[in-house]
Scaffold this motif. Structure first.
Motif, mmCIF file in Angstrom:
data_model
loop_
_atom_site.group_PDB
_atom_site.id
_atom_site.type_symbol
_atom_site.label_atom_id
_atom_site.label_comp_id
_atom_site.label_asym_id
_atom_site.label_seq_id
_atom_site.Cartn_x
_atom_site.Cartn_y
_atom_site.Cartn_z
ATOM 1 N N ALA A 135 -28.716 143.236 57.908
ATOM 2 C CA ALA A 135 -27.509 142.641 57.324
ATOM 3 C C ALA A 135 -27.844 141.621 56.245
ATOM 4 O O ALA A 135 -27.171 141.540 55.214
ATOM 5 C CB ALA A 135 -26.678 141.982 58.425
ATOM 6 N N VAL A 165 -26.183 134.906 55.942
ATOM 7 C CA VAL A 165 -25.827 136.011 56.829
ATOM 8 C C VAL A 165 -26.486 135.870 58.193
ATOM 9 O O VAL A 165 -25.833 136.051 59.243
ATOM 10 C CB VAL A 165 -26.211 137.356 56.174
ATOM 11 N N THR A 176 -22.679 144.789 53.907
ATOM 12 C CA THR A 176 -22.814 143.458 54.499
ATOM 13 C C THR A 176 -21.523 143.031 55.181
ATOM 14 O O THR A 176 -21.534 142.496 56.296
ATOM 15 C CB THR A 176 -23.200 142.430 53.418
ATOM 16 N N GLU A 212 -21.212 144.693 58.490
ATOM 17 C CA GLU A 212 -22.000 144.044 59.545
ATOM 18 C C GLU A 212 -21.277 142.807 60.071
ATOM 19 O O GLU A 212 -21.240 142.547 61.279
ATOM 20 C CB GLU A 212 -23.382 143.663 59.002
#
Length: 505
Positions: free
Chosen positions: A50, A200, A388, A391
């Motif tokens: 991710a 992230v 992304t 995720e």
């Protein structure tokens, strides 16, 4: 053949999300990891994946998508070999992290190459549908392949299966896939790459901690740090000369709405997958392999539905098809309210198939819309950004639905009449179904059975709470789809494609 080549790595990458489900006991026996190390063996792959998707998508735009795809295939294969023959928990954790790096190169590269290979919008839409079906199918196939391999060979084989597939990719890609990259590549902003990774990783970690243990100082710190770095990332994209993500792309008609709808849909399906897995194993008392085989039923339907999404959208328009699909998913979540502790497996699988079918249509159309909207020279970057957000959506779905499951369980659970447990055992049984099963195993005959039944009943109540919330989320997503999305792909994207395409033979 080109599409088959692009789907091969996605099948493997998606399978590796779930392939360890059955291997854990064997790994634990062989490598003797601590409880924390075992969690990292599971989680590190998804965390690294991710955190690097956006950076790798941008890198592919600059150095060439096919080139990055092949580099990633080599890295993924090498990391798989290291994982298969790991001699310690630390070595396996490191190998899984390297696999995450390799996987992060493969996902945006394949989707960007779909954009460059299929210029006709109709063909591209069908290709994205097949690509999406393969992604969904890989997650379902992972546990089954793992279970079959572990009955005949050692646990490392679940990683070795990646190697021949990647070898086929390395042979086929130079022959079947054209190279493409941005005509005017800008330098890769390493500071932005570090910021997005630093954002992230702690945010997803914090969300998972919330889902598992509720609010804690560790989860709060992770979320605050991740959010602060995320703010710094977006601020830098507005001011730097060469941004990693061009924020002007997010102003395209319908793009933000598409990403929002996808977040809602993915939160529902991924969160629900966790609930149903536990329901099949801990309530209906299926073995892990039997549960995985039954879970494959919705995947088979999904494989047929995803490629049909493009045709439906061409006939009725994307907003109507996506809105209707989310309503279908909402009806499916409502149908899961019929599932009880003593129900037939079909009572949950039929509505679960409705949920999966509705959401795969949404995911396919969102992906096709996003890829078709942006200029080709930014396709890798935007593909990485969308992956992304997916995720993030999965982590949010697990946290939200998992929290509601726990709240419902604790609200409904009561000890069977006449049963008395000491404080620690009573708290453990009343906290989660897994805890109730652990306590029940220490009780004699009928008492243990009664406690199991009480825990299973409370789990079903918690699952129903989560299902109601998921149904409401789908309705919200349907409203957004019907009111915020344009019927057709932004024509500006098609007009600028020729100017940005830089084929490399």
């Amino acid at each position: 053949m080109a599409l088959a080549t692009l789907c091969l790595p996605m099948l493997i990458v998606s399978m590796d999300v779930s392939v360890l489900f059955f291997a854990v006991p064997f790994i634990a026996e062989d490598l003797q990891p601590s409880a924390t190390q075992l969690l990292w063996i599971f989680d590190i792959y998804g965390f690294v994946l991710a955190g690097l998707l956006l950076t790798m998508g941008a890198l592919g735009d600059r150095i060439g998508r096919r080139r990055l795809l092949m580099i990633g295939a080599v890295a993924f294969s090498a990391a798989s070999l290291v994982a298969a023959w790991s001699t310690s928990a630390e070595m396996l954790i490191g190998a899984r992290a390297l696999m995450g790096i390799g996987g992060a190169t493969l996902m945006p590269s394949t989707l960007a190459l779909v954009r460059s290979v299929f210029h006709d919008p109709t063909q591209r839409a069908k290709a994205v549908g097949i690509w999406s079906a393969v992604m969904a199918g890989g997650v379902g196939l992972g546990p089954i392949l793992s279970g079959v391999l572990l009955e005949h060979v050692w646990w490392g084989a679940v990683f070795l299966v990646n190697v021949p597939v990647m070898a086929v990719l390395l042979i086929a890609a130079p022959r079947l896939l054209p190279e493409s990259r941005s005509a005017h590549p800008s330098p890769l902003d390493l500071i932005s790459s570090a910021l997005v990774l630093g954002s992230v990783l702690p945010v997803i970690y914090g969300i998972k901690e919330l889902a598992a243990d509720g609010w804690s100082a560790r989860a709060l710190v992770a979320l605050v740090v991740g959010t602060a770095l995320g703010w710094a990332f977006f601020r830098r994209q507005r001011t730097t000369e060469h941004p990693l993500l061009d924020l002007n792309l997010l102003r395209r008609p319908g793009l933000r709405g598409s990403i929002a709808v996808n977040v809602v849909a993915q939160a529902g399906i991924i969160g629900n997958a966790i609930l149903l897995t536990q329901y099949l194993q801990q309530v209906l008392e299926f073995s892990p392999l039997k549960a995985a085989l039954w879970s494959l039923a919705p995947t088979i339907v999904v494989g047929a539905v995803a490629p049909a999404a493009a045709g439906l959208a061409a006939r009725f328009g994307r907003p109507l098809v996506m809105g209707s699909s989310l309503v279908l998913a909402a009806v499916g979540f409502a149908g899961l309210l019929l599932a009880q502790a003593d129900s037939s497996v079909w009572v949950c699988l039929i509505p679960a198939t409705m949920v999966a079918s509705g959401i795969i249509v949404v995911a396919t159309l969102v992906t096709e819309y996003v890829v078709g909207t942006v200029p080709l020279d930014k396709a890798g970057t935007v593909a990485g950004f969308v992956e992304t957000t997916t995720e993030f959506a999965g982590a949010l779905g697990i946290a939200l639905l998992g929290s509601l499951l726990n709240l419902g369980y604790r609200h409904d659970f009561t000890l069977p009449a006449g049963m008395s447990l000491d404080g620690g055992a009573a708290h453990e049984a009343g906290d989660t179904l897994a805890g109730a099963l652990t306590v029940a195993a220490q009780l004699p005959g009928s008492q243990g059975v009664s406690l199991i039944e009480a825990g299973q009943s409370a789990y079903v109540t918690g699952m129903h709470w989560a299902d109601l919330a998921a149904a409401a989320l789908m309705v919200v997503g349907a409203v957004v789809a019907l009111t915020k999305l344009p019927r057709a792909i932004d024509p500006a994207a098609e007009q600028v494609e020729a100017a940005h395409l830089s084929p490399v033979e």
